[in-house]
Each structure stands twice: as C-alpha cells, then as structure tokens.
Design an enzyme around this catalytic site. Structure first.
Site, short mmCIF file in Angstrom:
data_model
loop_
_atom_site.label_atom_id
_atom_site.label_comp_id
_atom_site.label_asym_id
_atom_site.label_seq_id
_atom_site.Cartn_x
_atom_site.Cartn_y
_atom_site.Cartn_z
N SER A 19 0.85 -1.18 0.00
CA SER A 19 0.00 0.00 0.00
C SER A 19 0.89 1.24 0.00
O SER A 19 1.69 1.41 -0.92
CB SER A 19 -0.95 -0.03 1.21
OG SER A 19 -1.84 1.07 1.16
N THR A 20 0.82 2.08 1.03
CA THR A 20 1.62 3.31 1.08
C THR A 20 3.11 2.99 0.98
O THR A 20 3.63 2.19 1.74
CB THR A 20 1.35 4.06 2.40
OG1 THR A 20 -0.05 4.22 2.57
CG2 THR A 20 2.04 5.42 2.38
N ASP A 75 -4.38 -4.85 5.96
CA ASP A 75 -4.81 -5.70 4.85
C ASP A 75 -3.74 -6.75 4.57
O ASP A 75 -2.56 -6.42 4.45
CB ASP A 75 -5.06 -4.85 3.60
CG ASP A 75 -5.66 -5.66 2.46
OD1 ASP A 75 -6.31 -6.69 2.73
OD2 ASP A 75 -5.48 -5.26 1.29
N MET A 81 -0.16 1.13 5.03
CA MET A 81 -0.97 1.54 6.18
C MET A 81 -2.08 0.52 6.40
O MET A 81 -2.66 0.00 5.45
CB MET A 81 -1.56 2.92 5.90
CG MET A 81 -2.41 3.51 7.00
SD MET A 81 -2.94 5.18 6.51
CE MET A 81 -4.15 5.52 7.78
N HIS A 84 -2.64 -1.19 -3.29
CA HIS A 84 -3.75 -0.26 -3.11
C HIS A 84 -3.51 0.97 -3.99
O HIS A 84 -2.56 1.72 -3.77
CB HIS A 84 -3.85 0.17 -1.65
CG HIS A 84 -4.15 -0.95 -0.70
ND1 HIS A 84 -3.97 -0.84 0.66
CD2 HIS A 84 -4.62 -2.20 -0.92
CE1 HIS A 84 -4.33 -1.98 1.23
NE2 HIS A 84 -4.71 -2.82 0.30
#
Length: 355
Positions: free
Chosen positions: A176-177, A299, A296, A203
């Site tokens: 993600s991030t 998940d 973050m 993401h």
C-alpha cells in the site's frame, strides 16, 4: 510538537480545502503556502516543513520538477495530490520516482468535496504517518532477519529461502503506502526466467494501475502487466490487479487463470491483499509464498492466516525500510511470518524460493 506543513497548489480552492481539512487536527501547523514549483522550492528550504503537500500540474514549475529540486536541496517528506486521470497517474508515478513518499487523489469534478468523504479521515492519518516516518527514518542497511514468536530476531540463511514453492505454485505480493517504489525494488531482483507467476495487489486507484504496470515493465527484467479478466497466468510475469477491483485465481486443468471481481461496499481495500491470498489458498493450498510490503493498515493479515494454515509461506518487509510499517507489522506481530527482510533483500530471496 506539531507537524509543520507546507501546502503547494496553484488553485486557491484546493489550498483552502487543504487548510480547512488539515487545520481541524491540532497536531498539524500550516507554516506556509506556495503557488507553483519554484515558490515551493524556496519556501521548503526557508521554512523547513516536516511535510509538503504537492500538486502535480502548476505554472512556472510543475510538481515533479519541484520534488526533484527539493530532494536535492532540502529533502522533505512529500505527499503528491493527483487527479484521477491517466495523465495524473503517470505524473504522480514520476514524482514518486523523483522522491515523493506517497500520493492521494483529489477530485477535480466535485469542487465541493475536494478529497471525498473518506479523505477527511485518510488524508490527515497518512500525513501524520509520513511525517513520523520522515523524522525517524533509519539510513543504515540492516541484515536479513527472521521473526520468531518470542519477538527476538535471528539471521535468515540463504538456504531457508530455497525450495518453498514448486514450479506449479505462485508468489503473491501485497502493498500500500510506499508500495510503488518498493515493488520496483523487489521486482528488479527477480530474473526474467522466473519459473512461476507473480500476483500483485497494490492499493491504488483504477486510473493508476495500467500506467504503473507499464512503468514497472520498462524497468525490470520480468514482464509486468495489468491483469485482465480471464487471462492465463504465465511464468516470469507479474500481474498487477486493476485498481478498484479484486483479483482471484482459478485453476482450469493444469493452468491458472486470473478472474476479476467487483468489490462489495464493505470491502474497503480495492484491490484487497486478503482476497488475493484467500483465493490462492482455495486454488493452490500451501504451494505459495505471500510477501507483505510497506503499507498503512492491516490488509493481508486475514489472508496470511489462511496461507499459513494451509502450509504456505509468508514473508514481510522490515520496519527500517518500510515507508509505513502497518501491514508488515500486522502479520509479524500475529506470528504469521517466517522471515522479515530488508527491502533490497526481498527480490533476490524470491528468486531463490522456487524448487
């Protein structure tokens, strides 16, 4: 101590929207505004903010050029604010290559709701995490380590990475991030003749995944594509799940095929690392490796539980090299990982994992 923020945007409306959004959190202090890239460079070096929000398209000097100069002169944590268009996606990915840490989508269609309902919570939370990460960034390179249940760390030998996935299995990566830059580092460590497919759940908005796949494909040895519904999975290819969708895998005869699924309203991560991993367990059992990179939230943790329950393998990126140590921390703290690795070691380790 408050987090000093410099807002950079040529739009009076978006600067006001950011002031209103960030100003509601007393952990932030807006210490300046800039209306173009050149102005941003001067104020970044003069005001020394903890964090910069940076527009992409601006007069005089664009956001990408400004990021490059800021990272040369006075390195600062930068969050790009991008439109949900292909051009916006390509520019944002270029800014991430230049040194920006993260990006967030802003709406140009609905000026009354610049960052959407979710943005009122997510954007400040991500800004806080980026600022915290920038303040405690570790510049040293750590050796590869293994996570064990008592939370002690011991070295991982190269032999421990070998022979854990068969040539009928698969590697799955979730991020993600900080993921776009991290994924490029990982995939650069994998040879073109890698003998199994790789699935990637990053993401990312729908407009971003195809340009992201194309950009990766130009910079790594293996083939990288945005996954299409019904496509047969081939060895030596990394499949990026399209943004806004979920990706699953089914088996037809000896072959594996990618299937797109529309998300349910309650499924907030799109694509979901959990759903990808759970699908692979249903199809392949434990003949797989899941790798959880920077991001973050948590998940991937539920999916990792199922992978481990089926006899599969889970690795995680370490804290020192993660932009946000959320997703990797969740699986590590749950005792689900066999190895916690620095980012630069993950690709070569994956290259050794197939028997």
């Amino acid at each position: 101590m408050t987090i000093g923020v410099l807002i950079v945007d040529d739009s009076v409306f978006f600067r006001r929207a950011l002031r209103d959004l960030i100003g509601k959190d007393d952990r932030f202090s807006i210490i300046g505004e800039a209306v173009n890239g050149r102005d941003a460079i001067l104020k970044a070096c003069q005001l020394k903010p903890d964090l910069i929000t940076m527009d992409v398209e601006m007069p005089v000097m664009d956001g990408i050029s400004a990021v490059r100069e800021i990272m040369k002169r006075c390195p600062t944590a930068i969050m790009m604010l991008s439109s949900l268009t292909r051009a916006g996606a390509e520019a944002t990915l270029e800014a991430l290559d230049a040194g920006a840490m993260d990006f967030f989508a802003k709406s140009s269609a609905d000026m009354k709701e610049a960052f959407g309902e979710g943005g009122r919570f997510l954007l400040p939370a991500r800004l806080r995490m980026l600022a915290a990460r920038a303040k405690c960034r570790v510049h040293t390179t750590l050796p590869a380590t293994r996570f064990v249940p008592d939370a002690s760390l011991v070295p991982v030998s190269g032999g421990a990475e070998r022979g854990i996935v068969s040539r009928r299995g698969i590697v799955a990566i979730g991020s993600s991030t900080g993921g776009p830059a991290a994924l490029q580092v990982v995939l650069q460590g994998i040879p073109a003749d890698f003998p199994v497919p790789i699935m990637v759940a990053q993401h990312m908005p729908a407009a971003f995944t195809q340009p992201f796949a194309s950009r990766l494909n130009e910079n790594v040895a293996i083939t990288v594509v945005e996954a299409g519904d019904g496509v047969k999975l081939e060895p030596g290819t990394a499949y990026i799940i399209p943004g806004g969708k979920h990706g699953e895998v089914v088996q037809r005869g000896p072959a594996l095929f990618f299937v797109l699924r529309e998300p349910q309203p309650s499924e907030h991560f799109r694509p979901s690392v959990n759903i990808m991993l759970q699908s692979l367990v249903r199809t392949l059992g434990g003949d797989m490796l899941g790798v959880i990179l920077t991001g973050m939230g948590d998940d991937g943790m539920i999916g990792a539980q199922e992978v481990r329950g089926a006899g599969g393998h889970i690795w995680a990126q370490d804290q020192a090299t993660s932009v946000i140590y959320g997703m990797p921390a969740a699986v590590a703290k749950a005792g689900l990982v066999e190895a916690v690795l620095p980012l630069q070691n993950i690709g070569p380790a994956i290259a050794r994992c197939v028997r």
